[in-house]
Design an enzyme around this catalytic site. Sequence first.
Site, PDB file in Angstrom:
ATOM      1  N   CYS A   1       0.826  -1.210   0.000  1.00 15.31           N
ATOM      2  CA  CYS A   1       0.000   0.000   0.000  1.00 15.31           C
ATOM      3  C   CYS A   1       0.866   1.268   0.000  1.00 15.31           C
ATOM      4  O   CYS A   1       0.551   2.249  -0.671  1.00 15.31           O
ATOM      5  CB  CYS A   1      -0.921   0.007   1.206  1.00 15.31           C
ATOM      6  SG  CYS A   1      -0.054  -0.091   2.789  1.00 15.31           S
TER       7      CYS A   1
ATOM      8  N   HIS B   1      -2.538   1.311   7.113  1.00 17.13           N
ATOM      9  CA  HIS B   1      -2.737   1.275   5.659  1.00 17.13           C
ATOM     10  C   HIS B   1      -2.435   2.657   5.087  1.00 17.13           C
ATOM     11  O   HIS B   1      -2.630   3.667   5.770  1.00 17.13           O
ATOM     12  CB  HIS B   1      -4.191   0.875   5.372  1.00 17.13           C
ATOM     13  CG  HIS B   1      -4.506   0.692   3.919  1.00 17.13           C
ATOM     14  ND1 HIS B   1      -3.754  -0.115   3.091  1.00 17.13           N
ATOM     15  CD2 HIS B   1      -5.493   1.213   3.139  1.00 17.13           C
ATOM     16  CE1 HIS B   1      -4.271  -0.074   1.865  1.00 17.13           C
ATOM     17  NE2 HIS B   1      -5.324   0.720   1.863  1.00 17.13           N
TER      18      HIS B   1
END
Length: 372
Positions: free
Chosen positions: A160, A298
Amino acid sequence: MGGLKVEFTIIFILGFFSMISLNLGQPNEYPIVDYDPDKIVSQEGLALLFERWIEKHEKVYTSSEEKEKRFKIFQSNLAYVIDWNSKRKPSDHRVGLNQFSDMSFDEFSEIYLSKLNLEEDILEARAETVNLTCSYPSSVDWRNKGVVTPIKNQGSCGSCWAFSATGAMEGINAKVTKKLVSLSEQQLVDCDKKNNGCASGSYDRAFQWVIKNKGIATEAQYPYLGRKATCRTKVNKAVTIDGYKRVARNEKSLLGAVAQQPVSAGILVLKDFAMFRGSGIYKGRNCPTNSYNTTANHAVLIVGYGTSKDGTDYWIVKNSWGTKWGNSGYVKIARNHKLRNGVCNINVWASFPTKRTHIQRKGLTEGSVASL
Ligand SMILES: *[C@@H]1O[C@H](CO)[C@@H](O)[C@H](O)[C@H]1NC(C)=O
Ligand SMILES: *[C@@H]1O[C@H](CO)[C@@H](O)[C@H](O)[C@H]1NC(C)=O
């Protein structure tokens, strides 16, 4: 996950199935959103739904045991979807089945989350932190300005951080050069030794790597594999950046930064985010309320902001989980939130790359923009 009992009774209408059938041909996911508690769907109905889901997502299970296990988890996730959507307040977002629906949230977290190394990074990075405070347009959507590439998919790789970094660099590069060039996450995964490939990383370090390397390859030159591979050195340095800055930890600054360009941000992903679907606004009902909690697991890209008809302010966030997740790959996240750190800590870790020929926005006060 989610405290759900695996044993449950699924209750919903046959019309729900016909709705699914109608939607099978469409690019969007099953809208498991409406049901009638008076109608009970059989186990066969569930099995059929699972088969359709398998087909749609091209899942392959190696054994019948595996399939049985996945079916159980699928049912548990379906129960979560039905439960969430039935209890949601009208202003809450909806959740739905997506490509992750045969995984428990723990399994999902293992592959996709906790892939950010931001805490130690901040000590090393010594990037300037900027406060950007001024008046800005009431809405900005960089997608309409030709500086955002289509939604990408990180696959089963915890990269990510690389996608967030390329997105931010694609943005500033397109703004400065007027050319939108898709950039290589794979090069970052393979070559940036300060990050950990598919295991974890930070977009700030990725910016540092690109600065040191004097450029990054394009997606076309160095395409995505979804696993760590040997670093290829004979590739063009297609796009450069000069530096990067951290956004001060307040929402005004984040607004100022996003008004200027797409911005990398960290966020704490919870189950209701992983299963987000539709055009609603994610309000982070279960996000930490303690401002000492700055955890993020994230990385995403904030590509704009606006205000909904009902007056809710939101960020427009680009994710890297493909177009089948969320709202064609995007999610709106509430802003101007009472939480100091923003919804699920989105205000805390933001940063953006800089490029020298950047044209300074009118209205920014001197000093507040440093050397942007
Ligand atoms: C940004 O502004 C806030 C509020 O005025 C202040 O508390 C903070 O120290 C500033 N941060 C930086 C990095 O200048
Ligand atoms: C922050 O909150 C999340 C979600 O409640 C929790 O999982 C995490 O451990 C917390 N982090 C810290 C440092 O307390």
